[in-house]
Scaffold this active site. Sequence first.
Site, PDB file in Angstrom:
ATOM      1  N   LYS A   1       0.893  -1.165   0.000  1.00 50.30           N
ATOM      2  CA  LYS A   1       0.000   0.000   0.000  1.00 50.30           C
ATOM      3  C   LYS A   1       0.926   1.207   0.000  1.00 50.30           C
ATOM      4  O   LYS A   1       1.443   1.599   1.032  1.00 50.30           O
ATOM      5  CB  LYS A   1      -0.879  -0.031   1.256  1.00 50.30           C
ATOM      6  CG  LYS A   1      -2.230   0.631   1.121  1.00 50.30           C
ATOM      7  CD  LYS A   1      -2.177   2.114   0.837  1.00 50.30           C
ATOM      8  CE  LYS A   1      -1.851   2.946   2.053  1.00 50.30           C
ATOM      9  NZ  LYS A   1      -1.562   4.355   1.730  1.00 50.30           N
TER      10      LYS A   1
ATOM     11  N   CYS B   1      14.101   9.809   7.293  1.00 46.96           N
ATOM     12  CA  CYS B   1      13.901   9.414   8.696  1.00 46.96           C
ATOM     13  C   CYS B   1      15.186   9.513   9.513  1.00 46.96           C
ATOM     14  O   CYS B   1      15.133   9.752  10.708  1.00 46.96           O
ATOM     15  CB  CYS B   1      13.311   8.004   8.782  1.00 46.96           C
ATOM     16  SG  CYS B   1      14.267   6.790   7.889  1.00 46.96           S
TER      17      CYS B   1
ATOM     18  N   GLU C   1       9.949  15.584  15.341  1.00 51.38           N
ATOM     19  CA  GLU C   1      10.478  15.359  13.993  1.00 51.38           C
ATOM     20  C   GLU C   1       9.892  16.407  13.051  1.00 51.38           C
ATOM     21  O   GLU C   1       8.669  16.529  12.936  1.00 51.38           O
ATOM     22  CB  GLU C   1      10.108  13.957  13.504  1.00 51.38           C
ATOM     23  CG  GLU C   1      10.716  13.626  12.162  1.00 51.38           C
ATOM     24  CD  GLU C   1      10.420  12.191  11.716  1.00 51.38           C
ATOM     25  OE1 GLU C   1       9.253  11.773  11.753  1.00 51.38           O
ATOM     26  OE2 GLU C   1      11.374  11.495  11.332  1.00 51.38           O
TER      27      GLU C   1
ATOM     28  N   GLY D   1       6.874   4.769   8.513  1.00 51.49           N
ATOM     29  CA  GLY D   1       6.059   5.985   8.545  1.00 51.49           C
ATOM     30  C   GLY D   1       6.165   6.647   9.901  1.00 51.49           C
ATOM     31  O   GLY D   1       7.151   6.476  10.631  1.00 51.49           O
ATOM     32  N   SER D   2       5.131   7.384  10.259  1.00 54.11           N
ATOM     33  CA  SER D   2       5.182   8.170  11.501  1.00 54.11           C
ATOM     34  C   SER D   2       4.974   7.286  12.728  1.00 54.11           C
ATOM     35  O   SER D   2       4.358   6.216  12.648  1.00 54.11           O
ATOM     36  CB  SER D   2       4.095   9.246  11.469  1.00 54.11           C
ATOM     37  OG  SER D   2       2.821   8.623  11.495  1.00 54.11           O
TER      38      SER D   2
ATOM     39  N   GLY E   1       2.369   4.256  13.288  1.00 56.98           N
ATOM     40  CA  GLY E   1       2.998   2.974  13.653  1.00 56.98           C
ATOM     41  C   GLY E   1       2.365   2.375  14.903  1.00 56.98           C
ATOM     42  O   GLY E   1       2.096   1.169  14.975  1.00 56.98           O
TER      43      GLY E   1
ATOM     44  N   GLU F   1       9.336   0.815  11.210  1.00 60.77           N
ATOM     45  CA  GLU F   1      10.476   1.741  11.095  1.00 60.77           C
ATOM     46  C   GLU F   1       9.878   3.137  11.133  1.00 60.77           C
ATOM     47  O   GLU F   1       9.263   3.572  10.176  1.00 60.77           O
ATOM     48  CB  GLU F   1      11.246   1.457   9.809  1.00 60.77           C
ATOM     49  CG  GLU F   1      12.662   1.980   9.856  1.00 60.77           C
ATOM     50  CD  GLU F   1      12.769   3.371   9.269  1.00 60.77           C
ATOM     51  OE1 GLU F   1      12.674   4.339  10.069  1.00 60.77           O
ATOM     52  OE2 GLU F   1      12.942   3.500   8.061  1.00 60.77           O
TER      53      GLU F   1
HETATM   54  O1  TXE Z   1       2.786   9.549   7.758  1.00 57.63           O
HETATM   55  P1  TXE Z   1       1.900   8.252   8.023  1.00 57.63           P
HETATM   56  P2  TXE Z   1       2.420  10.932   7.080  1.00 57.63           P
HETATM   57  C1  TXE Z   1       6.834  11.243   9.662  1.00 57.63           C
HETATM   58  C2  TXE Z   1       7.223  12.678   9.301  1.00 57.63           C
HETATM   59  C3  TXE Z   1       5.970  13.208   8.684  1.00 57.63           C
HETATM   60  C4  TXE Z   1       4.923  12.519   9.541  1.00 57.63           C
HETATM   61  C5  TXE Z   1       3.544  12.411   8.926  1.00 57.63           C
HETATM   62  O2  TXE Z   1       7.522  13.374  10.482  1.00 57.63           O
HETATM   63  O3  TXE Z   1       5.874  14.598   8.782  1.00 57.63           O
HETATM   64  O4  TXE Z   1       5.439  11.234   9.725  1.00 57.63           O
HETATM   65  O5  TXE Z   1       3.612  11.834   7.612  1.00 57.63           O
HETATM   66  C6  TXE Z   1      -0.322   4.893   5.810  1.00 57.63           C
HETATM   67  N1  TXE Z   1      -3.446   2.131   8.866  1.00 57.63           N
HETATM   68  N2  TXE Z   1       7.273  10.292   8.665  1.00 57.63           N
HETATM   69  O6  TXE Z   1       1.141  11.475   7.599  1.00 57.63           O
HETATM   70  O7  TXE Z   1       0.528   8.606   8.452  1.00 57.63           O
HETATM   71  C7  TXE Z   1      -0.309   6.062   4.828  1.00 57.63           C
HETATM   72  O8  TXE Z   1      -1.339   5.907   3.867  1.00 57.63           O
HETATM   73  C8  TXE Z   1      -2.588   1.722   7.914  1.00 57.63           C
HETATM   74  C9  TXE Z   1       8.475   9.545   8.952  1.00 57.63           C
HETATM   75  O9  TXE Z   1       2.517  10.757   5.625  1.00 57.63           O
HETATM   76  O10 TXE Z   1       2.697   7.421   8.951  1.00 57.63           O
HETATM   77  C10 TXE Z   1       1.094   5.946   4.246  1.00 57.63           C
HETATM   78  O11 TXE Z   1       1.125   4.928   3.242  1.00 57.63           O
HETATM   79  N3  TXE Z   1      -1.832   2.566   7.186  1.00 57.63           N
HETATM   80  C11 TXE Z   1       8.647   8.394   8.054  1.00 57.63           C
HETATM   81  C12 TXE Z   1       1.922   5.494   5.451  1.00 57.63           C
HETATM   82  O12 TXE Z   1       0.980   4.946   6.379  1.00 57.63           O
HETATM   83  C13 TXE Z   1      -1.932   3.893   7.434  1.00 57.63           C
HETATM   84  C14 TXE Z   1       8.250   8.568   6.654  1.00 57.63           C
HETATM   85  C15 TXE Z   1       2.710   6.584   6.135  1.00 57.63           C
HETATM   86  O13 TXE Z   1       1.814   7.574   6.575  1.00 57.63           O
HETATM   87  C16 TXE Z   1      -2.821   4.378   8.423  1.00 57.63           C
HETATM   88  C17 TXE Z   1       7.013   9.313   6.517  1.00 57.63           C
HETATM   89  C18 TXE Z   1      -3.592   3.430   9.148  1.00 57.63           C
HETATM   90  N4  TXE Z   1      -4.446   3.800  10.103  1.00 57.63           N
HETATM   91  C19 TXE Z   1       6.593  10.173   7.497  1.00 57.63           C
HETATM   92  N5  TXE Z   1      -2.711   5.719   8.450  1.00 57.63           N
HETATM   93  C20 TXE Z   1       9.921   7.601   8.166  1.00 57.63           C
HETATM   94  N6  TXE Z   1      10.042   6.763   9.191  1.00 57.63           N
HETATM   95  O14 TXE Z   1      10.768   7.652   7.298  1.00 57.63           O
HETATM   96  C21 TXE Z   1      -1.793   6.077   7.513  1.00 57.63           C
HETATM   97  N7  TXE Z   1      -1.321   4.971   6.888  1.00 57.63           N
END
Ligand code: TXE
Length: 502
Positions: A199, A308, A405, A252-253, A257, A274
């Site tokens: 996804k 990240c 972050e 992701g965030s 997570g 991660e």
């Molecule tokens: O992240 P999300 P966002 C951090 C960075 C950024 C903040 C928000 O600080 O400003 O996160 O970014 C999916 N069930 N990082 O809002 O929400 C979503 O569709 C299942 C750090 O974009 O974590 C996307 O595919 N999946 C990071 C993915 O999760 C869900 C990289 C990431 O989105 C979901 C990115 C749910 N309930 C952002 N909700 C790193 N570690 O590198 C969302 N998603």
Amino acid sequence: MNVMSNDLKTLIPDTQKFLRQEMKQFIGGEWVASSNSDSFSVIDPSSAEVLAQVPKGNAEDIDAAVQAANTAFNDPLWRDMPPANREKLMHRFADLIEGHAEELGQLEALDVGMPSFIGQHVEVGNVLDTLRYMAGWPTKINGRTMNIGEPMPEKRFFAYTCREPVGVVGAIVPWNVPLMIAMWKIAPALATGCTIVIKPSEVTPLATLRLAELAVDAGIPAGVINVVNGLGHEAGQALVEHPLVNKISFTGSAVTGKAINRTATETLKNVTLELGGKSPVILLDDANLDKAVQGISMGIFGNTGQVCVAGSRLYIQRGIFDKAVDRLTKEARSLKVGPGLHPETKIGPLVSEAHRDKVMGLIEAGVKAGGEVVTGGSQIDGPGYYVEPTVLINPPQSSQVVQEEIFGPVITAIPFDDIDEAAALANDTTYGLSSYVWSKDIQRVHQLVPKIRAGQVYVNSSPFPHPAMPMGGYRQSGIGRDLGEEAINHYTEHKSVVIGIN
Ligand code: TXE
């Protein structure tokens, strides 16, 4: 064309052709229409223009993809494929990606905003390194024979362990380096004989869709790699809930997570997370300042800080504080900000308007808390989502700009006196992803490294994820590891077999 926007006429024909095609879901080795007609727009962050319409998948689409992945997982064609053949397929896939590196780099430049040179050579370079590194594993995933003695009178046993693929993997991928992170999840799945449903982020799905198509062209059986586009709380949530998914690998965030971890508990999935970071950079007074400033600049401004492992908190030994800030300021001012397709661009736009606003809000909060902007600090007017590379000195350690972050081109700088204070400041965060030490003094380096609570320590180097090195974090930066042998472990189950032989 605005000088700060991508000129789509410079795209190579392959990229133009891909953008013209109707985007669908990629399930069971083919393009499949979504179960509904909803879609979302993919935006070029350099111009705010729509690049493509992508279907907004829901639980029904996720179910179709998971069923396809489950069928492929149980098909002897994939399940019983000799490891050397799997290795060969992975190399063929890598060669095909290499042949399309420019196209993939351009898709990342359009979608994420990164310079296309970086997309093609750094991101796709890492995709290739990861796939080729993981292609070495299928022939080396073994169990052990165990000497369990004679635990029962006059009964003898032969005992061994073996390793089996965990099953269908659900991969949820973010928008900052989408193709690279997708491959961190695809490559160990292929190496271990798992199948996968990806996804992608709704913000940047394009290159991942192209990648899935290339996998089938390379001969990877239909259903082994599937891609469902959709929103996190719909398609993402359905993937985490699906009972046939055995493992979730998420990047992701931290907030998302934690939510995913809670949902995955219902079906007790194997979970790798991660998450974000707020990685410290400790600059000691004996460091080679030229190299350090370049490395620190690359480590925070590369990919516009949307990394990240970005080194976002700089701690400078007091005696060289002014000199180091001055050098870093000059370096930041020298970086050419512009659209990803422009050959001179070093720093692209931020990925979206909402993200640009979040970054600006954190800079403003840092100034309100007492920090001083020595360079940057402003957004750049125009249709794109640009923020100047920013150096902010002396905000309080407890302030939001130091603790949260930012995921943007913003570095804070604070002085310290000795290495114990540096380590304490470095660890004063809820995260523990990466960290950086700049020094020529090997004794002080070795004193510092064990004190730092983080999954990675780079000494005299900016970050570079090598596929052999496990990647992940301590504390709220996550659970488990991507890459390296550790990823192979996370994608396999261990089976103990005990056979009575008399
Ligand atoms: O992240 P999300 P966002 C951090 C960075 C950024 C903040 C928000 O600080 O400003 O996160 O970014 C999916 N069930 N990082 O809002 O929400 C979503 O569709 C299942 C750090 O974009 O974590 C996307 O595919 N999946 C990071 C993915 O999760 C869900 C990289 C990431 O989105 C979901 C990115 C749910 N309930 C952002 N909700 C790193 N570690 O590198 C969302 N998603």
